[in-house]
Design a protein around this motif. Structure first.
Motif, PDB file in Angstrom:
ATOM      1  N   GLU A  65      36.649   1.189   8.445  1.00  7.84           N
ATOM      2  CA  GLU A  65      37.376   2.432   8.688  1.00  7.84           C
ATOM      3  C   GLU A  65      38.242   2.813   7.490  1.00  7.84           C
ATOM      4  N   ALA A 119      37.713   5.974   4.457  1.00 15.27           N
ATOM      5  CA  ALA A 119      38.744   6.930   4.044  1.00 15.27           C
ATOM      6  C   ALA A 119      38.952   6.891   2.533  1.00 15.27           C
ATOM      7  N   GLN A 130      37.999   9.884  -0.353  1.00 13.28           N
ATOM      8  CA  GLN A 130      38.931  10.395  -1.356  1.00 13.28           C
ATOM      9  C   GLN A 130      38.386  10.200  -2.766  1.00 13.28           C
ATOM     10  N   PHE A 149      32.268   9.739   2.993  1.00 14.37           N
ATOM     11  CA  PHE A 149      32.771   9.209   4.261  1.00 14.37           C
ATOM     12  C   PHE A 149      31.611   8.848   5.187  1.00 14.37           C
TER      13      PHE A 149
END
Length: 231
Positions: free
Chosen positions: A82, A86, A90, A198
């Motif tokens: 998880e 993220a 980015q 992602f």
């Protein structure tokens, strides 16, 4: 003191490599005296190196029992995935914003090389190219903090997933996801690049967890527990 600190840092890298290349197996007890003999050093810098690896989650130092290669359970792996998703999202956004022509050319070259490896199911070729592809995206952000944290998570996941990519058609599936990433970053589409990065990690998470469930690789996590975390 400076010499000892420097030596411990070198040993940390050497022991980490032994873990990540499988020379030290998951769950294996690490004998300090054997490492000291191997590297021809005292046990003090070995102990310091093991403590450092404990801090980053690769080694587990158990009081009165010694140091062990960490065993990553399903629940922890899901948490790591998880966070990795993220961070990689980015990274994709930042590379789409900041990448220079050389970095974009290198990204396309790596993807083409992975296409060739995937077509022949050449896992031994695909695996290092895959790491280089992801690391290029992370490094192209110019954000050293992001890169450091991302690499730490990847090392922990390597203890969990090992050679899962080599089964079935996952090489081809994974590389189709890479194609989406390459296209978005090449166009400078920041949001599309973030979404593609992602989703790539998320799909990898599903593939690894599904295989783990089928093999019953983690007896401590029931199917219901795993499914509740995936949904």
């Amino acid at each position: 003191m400076i010499r000892n600190t420097s030596l411990a840092s070198v040993l940390e890298q050497e022991i980490e490599a032994m873990v990540l290349n499988g020379e030290l197996a998951v769950g294996e007890r690490i004998a300090e005296f054997q490492l000291a003999e191997r590297f021809k050093v005292s046990r003090s810098p070995v102990r310091e190196a093991l403590r450092a690896l404990d801090a980053v989650g690769i080694i587990e130092v158990v009081p009165n029992r010694g140091a062990f290669v960490r065993r990553i359970e399903v629940a922890e792996a899901l948490e790591v995935y998880e966070v990795r998703a993220a961070l990689f999202a980015q990274a994709g956004r930042l590379m789409a914003m900041r990448a220079n022509p050389g970095e974009l050319a290198r990204l396309r070259t790596l993807h083409a090389q992975m296409n060739d490896a995937a077509a022949t199911h050449a896992f031994e070729l695909y695996f290092p190219l895959n790491f280089s592809f992801h690391e290029l995206i992370v490094d192209a952000t110019g954000n050293r903090t992001l890169a450091t944290q991302y690499r730490m998570l990847v090392k922990r996941l390597r203890l969990f997933r090992a050679r899962n990519l080599m089964f079935g058609d996952t090489l081809e599936v994974s590389n189709r996801e890479h194609e989406t990433i390459v296209q978005a970053i090449s166009k400078g589409d920041v949001e599309a690049a973030g979404r593609a990065c992602f989703e790539h990690v998320e799909q990898g998470r599903h593939r690894v967890i599904e295989r783990t469930m089928r093999e019953g690789a983690d007896a401590s996590a029931t199917t219901q527990e795993v499914q509740s975390r995936i949904v």
